[in-house]
Design an enzyme around this catalytic site. Sequence first.
Site, PDB file in Angstrom:
ATOM      1  N   HIS A   2       3.288  10.768  -7.042  1.00 27.65           N
ATOM      2  CA  HIS A   2       3.860  11.399  -8.235  1.00 27.65           C
ATOM      3  C   HIS A   2       2.764  11.961  -9.137  1.00 27.65           C
ATOM      4  CE1 HIS A   2       7.862  10.280  -7.229  1.00 27.65           C
ATOM      5  NE2 HIS A   2       7.669   8.983  -7.345  1.00 27.65           N
ATOM      6  N   THR A  49       0.843  -1.204   0.000  1.00 30.88           N
ATOM      7  CA  THR A  49       0.000   0.000   0.000  1.00 30.88           C
ATOM      8  C   THR A  49       0.876   1.250   0.000  1.00 30.88           C
ATOM      9  OG1 THR A  49      -1.776  -1.157   1.154  1.00 30.88           O
ATOM     10  CG2 THR A  49      -1.821   1.248   1.229  1.00 30.88           C
ATOM     11  N   ASP A  62      10.402  12.512  -5.594  1.00 25.22           N
ATOM     12  CA  ASP A  62      11.034  11.555  -4.683  1.00 25.22           C
ATOM     13  C   ASP A  62      11.931  12.283  -3.689  1.00 25.22           C
ATOM     14  OD1 ASP A  62      10.188   8.913  -5.481  1.00 25.22           O
ATOM     15  OD2 ASP A  62      11.314   9.216  -7.337  1.00 25.22           O
ATOM     16  N   HIS A  70       2.815   5.861  -2.673  1.00 26.67           N
ATOM     17  CA  HIS A  70       3.997   6.642  -3.056  1.00 26.67           C
ATOM     18  C   HIS A  70       3.959   6.974  -4.549  1.00 26.67           C
ATOM     19  CE1 HIS A  70       8.353   7.672  -3.392  1.00 26.67           C
ATOM     20  NE2 HIS A  70       8.211   7.095  -4.589  1.00 26.67           N
ATOM     21  N   GLU A  71       3.755   5.956  -5.374  1.00 25.54           N
ATOM     22  CA  GLU A  71       3.720   6.203  -6.824  1.00 25.54           C
ATOM     23  C   GLU A  71       2.568   7.138  -7.181  1.00 25.54           C
ATOM     24  OE1 GLU A  71       6.183   5.487  -8.499  1.00 25.54           O
ATOM     25  OE2 GLU A  71       7.145   4.036  -7.189  1.00 25.54           O
TER      26      GLU A  71
HETATM   27 ZN    ZN Z   1       9.002   7.672  -6.459  1.00 33.09          ZN
END
Ligand code: ZN
Length: 219
Positions: free
Chosen positions: A167, A158, A173, A163-164
């Site tokens: 973006h 999860t 990052d 995290h992705e």
């Molecule tokens: Zn990343």
Amino acid sequence: MRHPKVLTRTLTAALGLGLAVSLGAAAPAGAAPDTAADRGAQAYAGYAGSAEEAKANQAFFDAVMTSVAKKRAANPSAAAAVTVVYSAANAPSFRTQIARSTQIWNSSVVNVRLVEGSNPDFRYYEGNDSRGSYASTDGHGGGYIFLDYRQNQQYNSTRVTAHETGHVLGLPDHYSGPCSELMSGGGPGTSCQNATPNSQERARVDQLWRYGLASAFKG
Ligand SMILES: [Zn+2]
């Protein structure tokens, strides 16, 4: 880093093209976005990667924003909060994590909402890739998130997904950050279970989307 002037030019160019190119529907349903080799030529931002990948965040965010911008241009009376539509059809193993990530983000920020639906602004894919999970563009202007099987077994799945998705919302990052920071990704190691953005990350996303697309493209 953000590059407002580049973003503004790109948006202008994209809108100037009219509706001839369907950005959101570039990748065929049921197929991987590209071969691994082709993806290697595209900018991408990984869950655990090098600083060289940082510039890819902007390419992905740009692709998603351009897709959203086209829809809003066609519907000027849209709500103040920007809706970003995604498809999870190509990542069936991660439906639970994607739904949880969506829930986390939608309860963390107010100026942008993630919604699953047709004519998506970006897509989730799943598979095996030695580079792990990442956000990227498909070479046709469409943004996508790739979720790697092995990495999602090593790390909290999860957290990887959220995290992705960060973006998508414009966050870069920051691998040197602590576990409490979502965009530190794989930096804190496999033991990190936090899948929620911290207060700074929430504030940054709301700042980016505060006036809809206008603030996001002006930085
Ligand atoms: Zn990343």
